[in-house]
Design an enzyme around this catalytic site. Structure first.
Site, PDB file in Angstrom:
ATOM      1  N   SER A  22       0.828  -1.211   0.000  1.00  0.00           N
ATOM      2  CA  SER A  22       0.000   0.000   0.000  1.00  0.00           C
ATOM      3  C   SER A  22       0.858   1.255   0.000  1.00  0.00           C
ATOM      4  O   SER A  22       0.357   2.364   0.070  1.00  0.00           O
ATOM      5  CB  SER A  22      -0.930   0.000   1.219  1.00  0.00           C
ATOM      6  N   HIS A 155     -40.675  22.380 -10.342  1.00  0.00           N
ATOM      7  CA  HIS A 155     -40.714  21.590 -11.588  1.00  0.00           C
ATOM      8  C   HIS A 155     -39.942  22.282 -12.714  1.00  0.00           C
ATOM      9  O   HIS A 155     -40.240  22.092 -13.888  1.00  0.00           O
ATOM     10  CB  HIS A 155     -42.149  21.348 -12.054  1.00  0.00           C
ATOM     11  N   SER A 276     -14.441  26.204 -27.205  1.00  0.00           N
ATOM     12  CA  SER A 276     -14.571  25.019 -28.048  1.00  0.00           C
ATOM     13  C   SER A 276     -13.459  25.030 -29.085  1.00  0.00           C
ATOM     14  O   SER A 276     -13.033  26.088 -29.547  1.00  0.00           O
ATOM     15  CB  SER A 276     -15.930  25.043 -28.732  1.00  0.00           C
ATOM     16  N   LYS A 282     -18.194  29.764 -28.688  1.00  0.00           N
ATOM     17  CA  LYS A 282     -18.571  29.080 -27.451  1.00  0.00           C
ATOM     18  C   LYS A 282     -17.811  29.529 -26.219  1.00  0.00           C
ATOM     19  O   LYS A 282     -16.625  29.813 -26.264  1.00  0.00           O
ATOM     20  CB  LYS A 282     -18.349  27.572 -27.627  1.00  0.00           C
ATOM     21  N   GLU A 289     -19.860  21.839 -14.835  1.00  0.00           N
ATOM     22  CA  GLU A 289     -20.190  20.491 -15.316  1.00  0.00           C
ATOM     23  C   GLU A 289     -19.294  19.436 -14.670  1.00  0.00           C
ATOM     24  O   GLU A 289     -19.747  18.354 -14.300  1.00  0.00           O
ATOM     25  CB  GLU A 289     -20.060  20.434 -16.847  1.00  0.00           C
ATOM     26  N   TYR A 316      -9.170  -7.244  12.275  1.00  0.00           N
ATOM     27  CA  TYR A 316      -8.572  -6.712  11.053  1.00  0.00           C
ATOM     28  C   TYR A 316      -8.595  -7.731   9.917  1.00  0.00           C
ATOM     29  O   TYR A 316      -8.340  -8.918  10.120  1.00  0.00           O
ATOM     30  CB  TYR A 316      -7.120  -6.277  11.302  1.00  0.00           C
ATOM     31  N   GLN A 321      -7.583  -2.413   3.775  1.00  0.00           N
ATOM     32  CA  GLN A 321      -6.605  -1.545   3.116  1.00  0.00           C
ATOM     33  C   GLN A 321      -7.257  -0.794   1.946  1.00  0.00           C
ATOM     34  O   GLN A 321      -6.782   0.265   1.544  1.00  0.00           O
ATOM     35  CB  GLN A 321      -5.440  -2.405   2.612  1.00  0.00           C
TER      36      GLN A 321
HETATM   37  N1  ARG Z   1      -1.372  -1.406   4.837  1.00  0.00           N
HETATM   38  C1  ARG Z   1      -2.217  -2.002   5.805  1.00  0.00           C
HETATM   39  C2  ARG Z   1      -3.609  -1.352   5.726  1.00  0.00           C
HETATM   40  O1  ARG Z   1      -3.690  -0.343   5.144  1.00  0.00           O
HETATM   41  C3  ARG Z   1      -1.644  -1.804   7.173  1.00  0.00           C
HETATM   42  C4  ARG Z   1      -2.088  -2.809   8.171  1.00  0.00           C
HETATM   43  C5  ARG Z   1      -1.411  -4.066   7.961  1.00  0.00           C
HETATM   44  N2  ARG Z   1      -1.788  -5.049   8.916  1.00  0.00           N
HETATM   45  C6  ARG Z   1      -1.710  -6.346   8.651  1.00  0.00           C
HETATM   46  N3  ARG Z   1      -2.100  -7.132   9.565  1.00  0.00           N
HETATM   47  N4  ARG Z   1      -1.314  -6.761   7.492  1.00  0.00           N
HETATM   48  O2  ARG Z   1      -4.585  -1.879   6.174  1.00  0.00           O
END
Ligand code: ARG
Length: 461
Positions: A22, A155, A276, A282, A289, A316, A321
């Site tokens: 990440s 409307h 444009s 234009k 938009e 977790y 992530q």
């Molecule tokens: N990069 C991970 C996340 O964003 C960090 C936590 C990692 N924890 C683990 N048990 N692999 O969630």
């Protein structure tokens, strides 16, 4: 380079590393990661888990790492799994045995939960500031346009006359609510997950109250599993951002309509319009938009995180992530849109005449004409019918109600007298509506006073 190589006998497959990592996006919160680590070691030393010397070595180096990342001398590179691994590895590289103690009594699970909360808290504050700036600009427009008459629509058909101040005032209320929504989220999320460990706390005598206090939280989170599994605050934030975008998008839509050749209620500034490549005449409202268009992207982030979280068992899971990229994107998109929108409305030119003319030619005073009859003793349902006939007559003869002669009025009902003109003038229609929240000048002046107090209290005026 890896924090967890010990029990493995093989190198990670490169594609697995890339897929799992990440660092490409969580490097965005390197400051928060370092801030959290500084609080953590400060507490570890206070509890006698680290010595004061070890604390000082670690904190000094963490600060170096932070400033080197900031000035570009230390590059965050993709061979690390995430920002947490990166910072810890560099620290260990530079301080050896001492650096290895940073992660005592901590898991990346509570660490990432903390980093994300710290990051989101900062972003909430920034978004709030941008909204406040927008509110200040809307207030200025309102102040200037108390007598700028325009049709109010239902409307998308002309309904009753009001003023631009009143119309813009509707958005003032919306963005004010958006600010209070952000404040609610901030308050609710402001508990510190640090110390929850992987999911079950730790055996070290951590002072969680202390780290919470050091990091500006109201207190520690109260269940270690919830601490590392909770992403409610992200969902709430994305919902609040979606609502902000929805408001910006509705206003953008109106601006696009007002800016058309047909309406010409406003003219967007050249600096906020585009041309444009083929049609020389234009001048397009691309910014409005795009804001309208980007709303879908922010809604998408909300749907995405809701779906990611929906069947995750405690605690977790790596799925979580996925909360980052879309949240970062939604925050950056919303901030950009608020900023651009503010500049766009601040610089647009208002065509008062076109607005008034449009209000005048849409029979927007028909309700007031009916009320005139009621005040002169005609039951409302009959009055409605009489004015309906006059509207039909006006359409056929291309005349607004105010342009009919008294004879024409009286041909339909003898109740009409010369004072009808005054009763249905734009000024009367608008300025006799003074109940709370109505567009009349008296009511609006009170509203403006409130807005002024609101902005002053927030330090925006
Ligand atoms: N990069 C991970 C996340 O964003 C960090 C936590 C990692 N924890 C683990 N048990 N692999 O969630």
């Amino acid at each position: 380079m890896k924090l967890w190589g010990g029990r493995f006998t093989k190198e990670t497959n490169q594609l697995v590393h890339n897929f799992n990592a990440s660092i490409g996006f969580d490097q965005k919160f390197f400051r928060q990661d370092i801030e959290g680590s500084i609080a953590h070691v400060t507490m570890l030393a206070a509890q006698g888990i680290l010595t004061d010397d070890e604390r000082d070595v670690i904190i000094t180096e963490l600060k170096h790492i932070r400033s080197e990342i900031e000035d570009g001398t230390l590059e965050i590179t993709p061979e690390y799994e995430d920002i947490h691994s990166f910072v810890e590895s560099i620290l260990i590289e530079r301080t050896g045995e001492t650096g290895k103690k940073l992660h005592t009594g901590r898991s990346r699970n509570d660490q990432v939960a903390l980093d994300m909360k710290l990051y989101i808290r900062d972003e909430i504050t920034e978004c709030d500031g941008l909204l406040l700036d927008l509110l200040r600009v809307l207030y200025k427009i309102m102040e200037k346009h108390l007598d700028t008459y325009m049709p109010g629509f239902t409307h998308l058909q002309k309904a009753q006359p009001l003023t631009l101040a009143h119309h813009v005032g509707a958005y003032f209320e919306m963005f004010k609510r958006d600010r209070s929504r952000l404040a609610d989220i901030y308050k609710r999320m402001n508990t510190c997950p640090l110390g929850a460990g992987a999911l079950a706390g730790t055996t070290y005598p951590l002072d969680r109250e202390m780290t919470a206090r050091l990091l500006g939280f109201d207190g520690p989170t109260l269940n270690s599993m919830d601490s590392v599994s909770d992403r409610d605050y992200i969902i709430e934030l994305l919902s609040a951002l979606s609502t902000i975008m929805m408001h910006l998008s509705r206003f953008s839509e109106e601006i696009i309509i007002w800016n058309t050749n047909e309406y010409q209620f406003i003219e967007l500034d050249d600096a906020y319009s585009t041309g444009s490549s083929i049609m020389p005449q234009k001048k397009n409202p691309d910014i409005a938009e795009l804001i309208r268009g980007k709303t879908g992207r922010v809604y998408g982030a909300l749907m995405s995180i809701l779906t990611t979280m929906k069947a995750l068992p405690l605690a977790y899971n790596k799925d979580m992530q996925e909360d980052k990229e879309l949240t970062f994107d939604a925050i950056d998109t919303t901030k950009g849109c608020i900023r651009l929108f503010t500049g766009m409305v601040e610089t647009m030119k208002v065509n008062k005449e076109a607005m008034k003319n449009s209000a005048k030619h849409g029979f927007t005073n028909a309700t007031d004409a009916a009320d005139y009859l009621v005040k002169n003793g005609v039951p409302f349902r009959d009055a409605h019918g009489i004015i309906g006939q006059l509207v039909l007559y006006g359409i056929e003869h291309h005349k607004a109600l105010d342009d009919l002669t008294l004879e024409e009025f009286q041909a339909v009902s003898p109740v009409f007298k010369a004072d009808i003109y005054d009763a249905i003038s734009m000024e009367t229609c608008v300025n006799t509506r003074n109940t709370i929240g109505a567009p009349g000048r008296e009511a609006m002046e009170k509203v403006l006073e409130n807005h002024q107090d609101y902005l002053k209290n927030a330090g925006a005026l």
